[in-house]
Design a protein around this motif. Structure first.
Motif, PDB file in Angstrom:
ATOM      1  N   SER A  30       1.581   6.254  -7.111  1.00  0.00           N
ATOM      2  CA  SER A  30       0.482   7.105  -7.562  1.00  0.00           C
ATOM      3  C   SER A  30       0.832   8.577  -7.431  1.00  0.00           C
ATOM      4  O   SER A  30       0.556   9.382  -8.326  1.00  0.00           O
ATOM      5  CB  SER A  30      -0.789   6.793  -6.760  1.00  0.00           C
ATOM      6  OG  SER A  30      -1.229   5.472  -6.991  1.00  0.00           O
ATOM      7  N   ALA A  31       1.452   8.933  -6.307  1.00  0.00           N
ATOM      8  CA  ALA A  31       1.837  10.329  -6.090  1.00  0.00           C
ATOM      9  C   ALA A  31       2.835  10.777  -7.152  1.00  0.00           C
ATOM     10  O   ALA A  31       2.761  11.913  -7.661  1.00  0.00           O
ATOM     11  CB  ALA A  31       2.429  10.496  -4.691  1.00  0.00           C
ATOM     12  N   LEU A  32       3.773   9.904  -7.499  1.00  0.00           N
ATOM     13  CA  LEU A  32       4.766  10.233  -8.520  1.00  0.00           C
ATOM     14  C   LEU A  32       4.096  10.463  -9.873  1.00  0.00           C
ATOM     15  O   LEU A  32       4.370  11.452 -10.561  1.00  0.00           O
ATOM     16  CB  LEU A  32       5.782   9.094  -8.628  1.00  0.00           C
ATOM     17  CG  LEU A  32       6.880   9.275  -9.676  1.00  0.00           C
ATOM     18  CD1 LEU A  32       7.796  10.423  -9.282  1.00  0.00           C
ATOM     19  CD2 LEU A  32       7.674   7.980  -9.831  1.00  0.00           C
ATOM     20  N   VAL A  33       3.192   9.560 -10.255  1.00  0.00           N
ATOM     21  CA  VAL A  33       2.511   9.684 -11.540  1.00  0.00           C
ATOM     22  C   VAL A  33       1.645  10.941 -11.579  1.00  0.00           C
ATOM     23  O   VAL A  33       1.645  11.693 -12.569  1.00  0.00           O
ATOM     24  CB  VAL A  33       1.654   8.438 -11.816  1.00  0.00           C
ATOM     25  CG1 VAL A  33       0.781   8.646 -13.052  1.00  0.00           C
ATOM     26  CG2 VAL A  33       2.536   7.209 -12.007  1.00  0.00           C
ATOM     27  N   LEU A  34       0.919  11.203 -10.503  1.00  0.00           N
ATOM     28  CA  LEU A  34       0.034  12.369 -10.470  1.00  0.00           C
ATOM     29  C   LEU A  34       0.816  13.677 -10.497  1.00  0.00           C
ATOM     30  O   LEU A  34       0.344  14.678 -11.047  1.00  0.00           O
ATOM     31  CB  LEU A  34      -0.863  12.306  -9.234  1.00  0.00           C
ATOM     32  CG  LEU A  34      -1.896  11.165  -9.241  1.00  0.00           C
ATOM     33  CD1 LEU A  34      -2.681  11.143  -7.937  1.00  0.00           C
ATOM     34  CD2 LEU A  34      -2.847  11.288 -10.422  1.00  0.00           C
ATOM     35  N   LYS A  35       2.010  13.677  -9.908  1.00  0.00           N
ATOM     36  CA  LYS A  35       2.841  14.883  -9.961  1.00  0.00           C
ATOM     37  C   LYS A  35       3.213  15.218 -11.405  1.00  0.00           C
ATOM     38  O   LYS A  35       3.108  16.376 -11.834  1.00  0.00           O
ATOM     39  CB  LYS A  35       4.114  14.676  -9.133  1.00  0.00           C
ATOM     40  CG  LYS A  35       5.019  15.913  -9.104  1.00  0.00           C
ATOM     41  CD  LYS A  35       6.295  15.653  -8.325  1.00  0.00           C
ATOM     42  CE  LYS A  35       7.286  14.857  -9.155  1.00  0.00           C
ATOM     43  NZ  LYS A  35       8.621  14.756  -8.491  1.00  0.00           N
ATOM     44  N   HIS A  36       3.606  14.215 -12.156  1.00  0.00           N
ATOM     45  CA  HIS A  36       3.969  14.462 -13.549  1.00  0.00           C
ATOM     46  C   HIS A  36       2.735  14.717 -14.411  1.00  0.00           C
ATOM     47  O   HIS A  36       2.802  15.469 -15.389  1.00  0.00           O
ATOM     48  CB  HIS A  36       4.772  13.275 -14.086  1.00  0.00           C
ATOM     49  CG  HIS A  36       6.161  13.208 -13.522  1.00  0.00           C
ATOM     50  ND1 HIS A  36       6.441  12.747 -12.248  1.00  0.00           N
ATOM     51  CD2 HIS A  36       7.354  13.585 -14.050  1.00  0.00           C
ATOM     52  CE1 HIS A  36       7.734  12.821 -12.025  1.00  0.00           C
ATOM     53  NE2 HIS A  36       8.313  13.319 -13.100  1.00  0.00           N
ATOM     54  N   PHE A  47       5.605  -2.364 -10.465  1.00  0.00           N
ATOM     55  CA  PHE A  47       5.208  -1.385 -11.482  1.00  0.00           C
ATOM     56  C   PHE A  47       6.147  -1.365 -12.687  1.00  0.00           C
ATOM     57  O   PHE A  47       5.984  -0.543 -13.584  1.00  0.00           O
ATOM     58  CB  PHE A  47       5.117   0.012 -10.858  1.00  0.00           C
ATOM     59  CG  PHE A  47       4.198   0.077  -9.673  1.00  0.00           C
ATOM     60  CD1 PHE A  47       2.825  -0.031  -9.826  1.00  0.00           C
ATOM     61  CD2 PHE A  47       4.711   0.213  -8.386  1.00  0.00           C
ATOM     62  CE1 PHE A  47       1.975  -0.003  -8.734  1.00  0.00           C
ATOM     63  CE2 PHE A  47       3.872   0.253  -7.290  1.00  0.00           C
ATOM     64  CZ  PHE A  47       2.495   0.137  -7.461  1.00  0.00           C
ATOM     65  N   ASP A  48       7.109  -2.279 -12.705  1.00  0.00           N
ATOM     66  CA  ASP A  48       8.076  -2.292 -13.800  1.00  0.00           C
ATOM     67  C   ASP A  48       7.413  -2.487 -15.158  1.00  0.00           C
ATOM     68  O   ASP A  48       7.776  -1.832 -16.140  1.00  0.00           O
ATOM     69  CB  ASP A  48       9.110  -3.393 -13.576  1.00  0.00           C
ATOM     70  CG  ASP A  48      10.181  -2.984 -12.572  1.00  0.00           C
ATOM     71  OD1 ASP A  48       9.970  -1.972 -11.863  1.00  0.00           O
ATOM     72  OD2 ASP A  48      11.208  -3.674 -12.492  1.00  0.00           O
ATOM     73  N   VAL A  94       0.839  -1.202   0.000  1.00  0.00           N
ATOM     74  CA  VAL A  94       0.000   0.000   0.000  1.00  0.00           C
ATOM     75  C   VAL A  94       0.871   1.248   0.000  1.00  0.00           C
ATOM     76  O   VAL A  94       0.624   2.207  -0.745  1.00  0.00           O
ATOM     77  CB  VAL A  94      -0.946   0.005   1.208  1.00  0.00           C
ATOM     78  CG1 VAL A  94      -1.638   1.361   1.342  1.00  0.00           C
ATOM     79  CG2 VAL A  94      -1.984  -1.097   1.066  1.00  0.00           C
ATOM     80  N   GLN A  95       1.897   1.241   0.832  1.00  0.00           N
ATOM     81  CA  GLN A  95       2.797   2.394   0.910  1.00  0.00           C
ATOM     82  C   GLN A  95       3.449   2.657  -0.445  1.00  0.00           C
ATOM     83  O   GLN A  95       3.513   3.811  -0.906  1.00  0.00           O
ATOM     84  CB  GLN A  95       3.873   2.133   1.956  1.00  0.00           C
ATOM     85  CG  GLN A  95       4.905   3.251   2.075  1.00  0.00           C
ATOM     86  CD  GLN A  95       5.982   2.924   3.096  1.00  0.00           C
ATOM     87  OE1 GLN A  95       5.708   2.286   4.109  1.00  0.00           O
ATOM     88  NE2 GLN A  95       7.206   3.329   2.819  1.00  0.00           N
ATOM     89  N   ARG A  96       3.901   1.607  -1.082  1.00  0.00           N
ATOM     90  CA  ARG A  96       4.571   1.776  -2.371  1.00  0.00           C
ATOM     91  C   ARG A  96       3.587   2.142  -3.469  1.00  0.00           C
ATOM     92  O   ARG A  96       3.926   2.897  -4.387  1.00  0.00           O
ATOM     93  CB  ARG A  96       5.339   0.490  -2.700  1.00  0.00           C
ATOM     94  CG  ARG A  96       6.572   0.338  -1.818  1.00  0.00           C
ATOM     95  CD  ARG A  96       7.131  -1.057  -1.790  1.00  0.00           C
ATOM     96  NE  ARG A  96       8.325  -1.124  -0.952  1.00  0.00           N
ATOM     97  CZ  ARG A  96       8.891  -2.246  -0.533  1.00  0.00           C
ATOM     98  NH1 ARG A  96       8.352  -3.417  -0.882  1.00  0.00           N
ATOM     99  NH2 ARG A  96       9.976  -2.216   0.212  1.00  0.00           N
TER     100      ARG A  96
END
Length: 357
Positions: free
Chosen positions: A234-240, A285-286, A227-229
């Motif tokens: 998700s946060a990384l993708v949404l930032k971009h 997610f690779d 869940v943490q990962r």
């Protein structure tokens, strides 16, 4: 309602869908659903079958406990869904096709009678999904095809357990069941972000409560890390994605926007490599990053995360009382679409002032 009547209802349902698809699409939808219905066997029969592999038997016994827990502790529908099993002899139940314009994050939508307008179109055969995706690419769309292990018929049929997900680990199996049953509990036609965010919160809350009541401690810790990962991903993708939104809305030329788009996706890949370096080899997610990433990939991510914080905050405000929580979610569901969107956006910003999606 008997199987025959339900089948006729399904055929009628598909026949009166909006004009987003032709007869070929309706035909594959009917035959695909009927195939699943025809292959169902009561779980008890599968357990009593000496030919059933030991691992499958253990998973089905686990599911029986999870299914009872879902109705008893999470107040999810107590019906015949996930009381039967079907082996489809393929890796996914359906393949969803997502599409978005080359320089826009607004996904293309297809409209159906019960589901409403949704940002994907599902196919029961992978080659048909790829053919449709190819036709969209020829029209200039960014396209993504993703395999889906399970889907909900929203109570129209008794959804079976499938070979496409039965061998998942305890936490993932529990989450999938809770998520799909949540769609049967509350579903708003045409509001995919609402539906998926709500179901995701029930999934997360359900797994937490399952492990609190005696689930495998090792599985619980592994799930916590997942869940943490997933949240970090998700946060990384949404930032971009937010950067792309600004680029597409700018006064730059289309050529400049295309160049900036390439840079953003390259930076997303690089940032993921940095993030993953602290995950001790975790590589869930690779495969997502091995694809030719585009705007359509981002539509699928946003769909499941957009309002999660809103529903989590609402549940916490009611002290975790699910009955009260469901009543409040029903009230939101009954609002006119525009009013509901404003309420959800306002609550999302209140819960997370830094979020501007």
């Amino acid at each position: 309602m008997t199987l025959v009547f339900r089948t006729l209802a399904l055929i009628l349902l598909i026949a009166v869908l909006s004009g987003c698809a032709g007869p070929a699409y309706y035909a594959q939808a009917i035959s695909g659903q009927l195939e699943i219905l025809a292959k169902r066997r009561p779980v008890e029969d599968v357990l009593n079958d000496h030919a059933t592999p030991a691992q499958t038997r253990r998973q089905l016994e686990l599911v029986q406990r999870l299914r009872d827990f879902a109705s008893r502790e999470l107040l999810l529908p107590n019906n015949r869904s996930y009381r039967t099993y079907a082996d489809l002899e393929r890796p996914f139940a359906v393949w969803n096709v997502y599409a978005a314009p080359e320089l826009s994050l607004e996904p293309k939508r297809w409209c159906f009678l019960v589901a409403g307008c949704v940002p994907y179109r599902g196919y029961f055969a992978h080659d048909q999904a790829e053919q449709f995706a190819a036709s969209l690419k020829q029209k200039g769309y960014d396209v993504y095809v993703g395999g889906v292990p399970a889907y909900s018929t929203l109570g129209w049929f008794d959804d079976p357990l499938l070979n496409t997900f039965i061998h998942k680990d305890e936490a993932e199996l529990a989450g999938l069941l809770f998520h799909e049953l949540a769609h049967q509990k509350i579903y708003v036609s045409g509001d995919s972000a609402f539906n998926e965010s709500f179901a995701t919160v029930i999934e997360l809350e359900g797994i937490k409560r399952w492990f609190q009541q005696g689930g495998n401690a090792k599985e619980a810790e592994a799930y916590r890390l997942k869940v943490q990962r997933r949240e970090e991903f998700s946060a990384l993708v949404l930032k971009h994605r937010a950067r792309l939104k600004e680029i597409y809305a700018s006064d730059s030329s289309d050529a400049e926007k295309r160049a900036a788009k390439v840079r953003v996706f390259e930076e997303l890949r690089n940032d993921y490599a940095i993030l993953k370096s602290g995950w001790n080899g975790y590589a869930a997610f690779d495969n997502w990053f091995k694809q030719d990433l585009n705007n359509a990939h981002l539509a699928a991510i946003v769909l499941y995360n957009q309002y999660v914080v809103v529903f989590q905050t609402l549940l916490a405000q009611h002290g975790g009382d699910l009955a009260t929580f469901y009543r409040e979610v029903e009230r939101l569901a009954q609002l006119p679409p525009d009013e509901r969107a404003v309420v959800l956006q306002t609550r999302m910003l209140a819960a997370n002032p830094l979020k501007r999606e």
